[in-house]
Design a protein around this motif. Structure first.
Motif, PDB file in Angstrom:
ATOM      1  N   GLU A  90     -17.103  11.024   3.188  1.00 56.38           N
ATOM      2  CA  GLU A  90     -16.153  11.709   4.069  1.00 56.38           C
ATOM      3  C   GLU A  90     -14.791  11.930   3.430  1.00 56.38           C
ATOM      4  O   GLU A  90     -13.987  12.710   3.944  1.00 56.38           O
ATOM      5  CB  GLU A  90     -15.973  10.909   5.364  1.00 56.38           C
ATOM      6  N   TYR A  91     -14.514  11.243   2.310  1.00 59.36           N
ATOM      7  CA  TYR A  91     -13.182  11.308   1.715  1.00 59.36           C
ATOM      8  C   TYR A  91     -13.294  11.582   0.218  1.00 59.36           C
ATOM      9  O   TYR A  91     -14.295  11.255  -0.431  1.00 59.36           O
ATOM     10  CB  TYR A  91     -12.416  10.013   1.965  1.00 59.36           C
ATOM     11  N   ASP A  92     -12.219  12.159  -0.317  1.00 59.05           N
ATOM     12  CA  ASP A  92     -12.157  12.490  -1.740  1.00 59.05           C
ATOM     13  C   ASP A  92     -11.428  11.434  -2.549  1.00 59.05           C
ATOM     14  O   ASP A  92     -11.649  11.303  -3.752  1.00 59.05           O
ATOM     15  CB  ASP A  92     -11.436  13.831  -1.932  1.00 59.05           C
ATOM     16  N   LEU A  93     -10.523  10.703  -1.900  1.00 61.21           N
ATOM     17  CA  LEU A  93      -9.695   9.715  -2.593  1.00 61.21           C
ATOM     18  C   LEU A  93      -9.565   8.478  -1.716  1.00 61.21           C
ATOM     19  O   LEU A  93      -9.342   8.586  -0.494  1.00 61.21           O
ATOM     20  CB  LEU A  93      -8.306  10.285  -2.887  1.00 61.21           C
ATOM     21  N   PHE A  94      -9.688   7.303  -2.357  1.00 62.89           N
ATOM     22  CA  PHE A  94      -9.588   6.028  -1.642  1.00 62.89           C
ATOM     23  C   PHE A  94      -8.418   5.239  -2.229  1.00 62.89           C
ATOM     24  O   PHE A  94      -8.330   5.053  -3.446  1.00 62.89           O
ATOM     25  CB  PHE A  94     -10.893   5.247  -1.769  1.00 62.89           C
ATOM     26  N   VAL A  95      -7.543   4.786  -1.343  1.00 57.19           N
ATOM     27  CA  VAL A  95      -6.368   4.030  -1.749  1.00 57.19           C
ATOM     28  C   VAL A  95      -6.404   2.684  -1.047  1.00 57.19           C
ATOM     29  O   VAL A  95      -6.618   2.607   0.169  1.00 57.19           O
ATOM     30  CB  VAL A  95      -5.067   4.770  -1.378  1.00 57.19           C
ATOM     31  N   TYR A  96      -6.213   1.622  -1.813  1.00 53.92           N
ATOM     32  CA  TYR A  96      -6.108   0.267  -1.265  1.00 53.92           C
ATOM     33  C   TYR A  96      -4.822  -0.333  -1.793  1.00 53.92           C
ATOM     34  O   TYR A  96      -4.568  -0.305  -3.002  1.00 53.92           O
ATOM     35  CB  TYR A  96      -7.310  -0.578  -1.694  1.00 53.92           C
ATOM     36  N   VAL A  97      -3.984  -0.869  -0.898  1.00 56.73           N
ATOM     37  CA  VAL A  97      -2.698  -1.379  -1.338  1.00 56.73           C
ATOM     38  C   VAL A  97      -2.296  -2.583  -0.502  1.00 56.73           C
ATOM     39  O   VAL A  97      -2.570  -2.655   0.707  1.00 56.73           O
ATOM     40  CB  VAL A  97      -1.615  -0.268  -1.250  1.00 56.73           C
ATOM     41  N   GLU A  98      -1.673  -3.558  -1.160  1.00 56.38           N
ATOM     42  CA  GLU A  98      -1.117  -4.698  -0.437  1.00 56.38           C
ATOM     43  C   GLU A  98       0.149  -4.261   0.284  1.00 56.38           C
ATOM     44  O   GLU A  98       0.827  -3.314  -0.121  1.00 56.38           O
ATOM     45  CB  GLU A  98      -0.848  -5.851  -1.409  1.00 56.38           C
ATOM     46  N   ASN A  99       0.502  -4.981   1.338  1.00 60.84           N
ATOM     47  CA  ASN A  99       1.517  -4.483   2.267  1.00 60.84           C
ATOM     48  C   ASN A  99       2.957  -4.631   1.787  1.00 60.84           C
ATOM     49  O   ASN A  99       3.894  -4.364   2.552  1.00 60.84           O
ATOM     50  CB  ASN A  99       1.377  -5.169   3.637  1.00 60.84           C
ATOM     51  N   ASP A 100       3.161  -5.018   0.532  1.00 64.60           N
ATOM     52  CA  ASP A 100       4.534  -5.060   0.007  1.00 64.60           C
ATOM     53  C   ASP A 100       4.679  -4.225  -1.262  1.00 64.60           C
ATOM     54  O   ASP A 100       5.650  -4.366  -1.998  1.00 64.60           O
ATOM     55  CB  ASP A 100       4.975  -6.505  -0.264  1.00 64.60           C
ATOM     56  N   MET A 101       3.698  -3.333  -1.507  1.00 63.99           N
ATOM     57  CA  MET A 101       3.764  -2.444  -2.664  1.00 63.99           C
ATOM     58  C   MET A 101       4.110  -1.033  -2.196  1.00 63.99           C
ATOM     59  O   MET A 101       3.384  -0.432  -1.405  1.00 63.99           O
ATOM     60  CB  MET A 101       2.427  -2.427  -3.410  1.00 63.99           C
ATOM     61  N   LEU A 102       5.211  -0.494  -2.706  1.00 64.13           N
ATOM     62  CA  LEU A 102       5.686   0.816  -2.265  1.00 64.13           C
ATOM     63  C   LEU A 102       4.970   1.912  -3.048  1.00 64.13           C
ATOM     64  O   LEU A 102       5.507   2.494  -3.994  1.00 64.13           O
ATOM     65  CB  LEU A 102       7.200   0.920  -2.434  1.00 64.13           C
ATOM     66  N   LEU A 103       3.746   2.209  -2.643  1.00 64.17           N
ATOM     67  CA  LEU A 103       2.939   3.252  -3.263  1.00 64.17           C
ATOM     68  C   LEU A 103       3.304   4.583  -2.598  1.00 64.17           C
ATOM     69  O   LEU A 103       3.085   4.767  -1.407  1.00 64.17           O
ATOM     70  CB  LEU A 103       1.462   2.934  -3.088  1.00 64.17           C
ATOM     71  N   GLN A 104       3.841   5.511  -3.397  1.00 66.60           N
ATOM     72  CA  GLN A 104       4.360   6.766  -2.868  1.00 66.60           C
ATOM     73  C   GLN A 104       3.498   7.945  -3.306  1.00 66.60           C
ATOM     74  O   GLN A 104       2.619   7.814  -4.165  1.00 66.60           O
ATOM     75  CB  GLN A 104       5.817   6.953  -3.333  1.00 66.60           C
ATOM     76  N   LEU A 105       3.790   9.096  -2.722  1.00 64.95           N
ATOM     77  CA  LEU A 105       3.040  10.314  -3.035  1.00 64.95           C
ATOM     78  C   LEU A 105       3.070  10.618  -4.529  1.00 64.95           C
ATOM     79  O   LEU A 105       2.056  11.022  -5.109  1.00 64.95           O
ATOM     80  CB  LEU A 105       3.615  11.483  -2.243  1.00 64.95           C
ATOM     81  N   ARG A 106       4.206  10.419  -5.175  1.00 65.38           N
ATOM     82  CA  ARG A 106       4.293  10.716  -6.606  1.00 65.38           C
ATOM     83  C   ARG A 106       3.353   9.832  -7.412  1.00 65.38           C
ATOM     84  O   ARG A 106       2.792  10.271  -8.420  1.00 65.38           O
ATOM     85  CB  ARG A 106       5.733  10.571  -7.104  1.00 65.38           C
ATOM     86  N   HIS A 107       3.134   8.585  -6.968  1.00 65.98           N
ATOM     87  CA  HIS A 107       2.200   7.707  -7.669  1.00 65.98           C
ATOM     88  C   HIS A 107       0.776   8.265  -7.579  1.00 65.98           C
ATOM     89  O   HIS A 107       0.016   8.222  -8.552  1.00 65.98           O
ATOM     90  CB  HIS A 107       2.244   6.296  -7.071  1.00 65.98           C
ATOM     91  N   VAL A 108       0.414   8.780  -6.405  1.00 67.83           N
ATOM     92  CA  VAL A 108      -0.923   9.335  -6.229  1.00 67.83           C
ATOM     93  C   VAL A 108      -1.121  10.546  -7.146  1.00 67.83           C
ATOM     94  O   VAL A 108      -2.155  10.680  -7.818  1.00 67.83           O
ATOM     95  CB  VAL A 108      -1.151   9.738  -4.756  1.00 67.83           C
ATOM     96  N   LEU A 109      -0.126  11.419  -7.205  1.00 68.84           N
ATOM     97  CA  LEU A 109      -0.233  12.605  -8.056  1.00 68.84           C
ATOM     98  C   LEU A 109      -0.253  12.218  -9.535  1.00 68.84           C
ATOM     99  O   LEU A 109      -0.978  12.829 -10.336  1.00 68.84           O
ATOM    100  CB  LEU A 109       0.923  13.551  -7.764  1.00 68.84           C
TER     101      LEU A 109
END
Length: 396
Positions: free
Chosen positions: A194-213
């Protein structure tokens, strides 16, 4: 009888002034609307006139200048388009989704307790940027804590997407500790198609859109068993620092990729408190190391503890610190240069946790960290210019 006085105001000098002012305002505002997204002809001309390396370098320039928040969306749209124009690779580890403008993302947040709840709000707000880009986003908070009605409402508010006029699709799922860390794999298995990309992150890591790109960009150009990774950073006594045992000392390997003319480094400790994987990458890892095969009783054997560090990163990359565990044996690479681009691969560990319970202590100043890397590259530059290595060849 014509009631000309109804039309008369149109011919007054005051009306013409208002009309002229409206035209001027329109002409001033029009360029800003055009800059909101790249013109198709402009981006297509890049594809027609430039080589893959030139496309990559153009993407690097955009990524280097990107900030965060709504102001970054025009650059993010152009970067996503440039990534989609890069030549596709045949390896499943490096095949990108074809629908970059409408990517479907399952974003899982690991939240053990509510002690870092406010930090998690920043994580969720950053996740919502993907919705603003036009992607379909579902966010699942997996937790061992009990969320009050107010806390659930705050989660919903943090995930508001202006493009939709509402919050993105989301849920809060509670599990008993410590097994909830592995439930991300269960969720990915259930929704793999159902999805093209899977992201898993701990709740104190500031994962932003630029990181995904950035992850998608480097995935498209790296060879072999390499995947792009990120450098966690903390604030050590007010200064930016790399956490202890995650800096350039020691460096396990340096890698030169001649396809794009870039140097990368592979940290000895690959832990980064998150992972991003395309659907194709998940399929490859499932074949290689049974990535999605979570034990029915959710209990690992004694040599492989059920820790969030293991399930988030350490199973994917390398053999540190549990060499007896099963590993997918990929190598995490982070660009070294240019300096501004390398720093774009830094991700804030917002709790400023350095190592074994020590807060704001023990980090390597980030400038020292990058200086060490650059000195290593300089020492190998002559070797690279005299003998061009094959793609992905490791030079230590």
């Amino acid at each position: 009888f014509f009631r000309l006085h109804y039309l008369f105001p149109l011919y007054t000098m005051e009306s013409w002034r208002v009309l002229l002012l409206a035209v001027v305002i329109f002409l001033l505002v029009l360029p800003s609307f055009r800059s909101r997204s790249p013109r198709a002809s402009e981006v297509q001309s890049l594809s027609d006139q430039r080589s893959p390396r030139e496309l990559y370098n153009a993407a690097v320039d955009i990524a280097t200048s990107m900030g965060a928040g709504a102001g970054s969306l025009p650059a993010a749209r152009k970067l996503a388009k440039l990534i989609s124009l890069l030549p596709p690779q045949t390896s499943g580890l490096h095949q990108l989704p074809t629908n970059m403008d409408r990517l479907r993302v399952l974003h899982i947040v690991n939240c053990f307790s509510l002690t870092q709840f406010q930090l998690m709000m920043d994580v969720l707000r950053a996740a919502a940027e993907m919705c603003e880009l036009g992607w379909h986003l579902r966010v699942v908070v997996q937790t061992a804590a009990v969320f009050s009605t107010r806390a659930v409402s705050q989660v919903s508010s943090a995930l508001h997407c202006a493009r939709l006029g509402s919050s993105v699709e989301h849920s809060v799922e509670q599990y008993k500790p410590p097994v909830f860390s592995s439930m991300a794999r269960v969720l990915i298995r259930q929704h793999l198609q159902e999805y093209d990309l899977f992201v898993y992150v701990e709740n104190d890591m500031l994962l932003q859109l630029r990181h995904v790109l950035l992850f998608l960009l480097e995935t498209a150009v790296l060879p072999g068993d390499y995947l792009p990774g990120f450098q966690r950073f903390i604030y050590d006594q007010g200064a930016i620092a790399a956490p202890q045992y995650e800096s350039a000392d020691p460096v396990s390997t340096l890698v030169f990729n001649p396809e794009v003319g870039r140097w990368y480094w592979a940290p000895k400790n690959p832990h980064q408190s998150h992972f991003m994987l395309t659907r194709q990458q998940v399929v490859v890892l499932q074949r290689r190391c049974q990535f999605l095969d979570v034990p029915a009783d959710l209990v690992w054997n004694s040599s492989c503890p059920l820790e969030r560090e293991y399930v988030s990163t350490l199973e994917i990359f390398g053999e540190f610190p549990w060499p007896r565990c099963a590993h997918c044996k990929l190598t995490k690479l982070i660009p070294i240069h240019p300096d501004a681009y390398a720093r774009a691969f830094m991700m804030h560990h917002m709790s400023n946790f350095s190592f074994y319970g020590k807060y704001t202590h023990g980090g390597t100043p980030i400038d020292v960290h990058f200086d060490k890397l650059k000195r290593c590259v300089v020492s190998l530059s002559e070797k690279v210019t005299t003998t061009v290595p094959s793609p992905g060849q490791v030079l230590v």
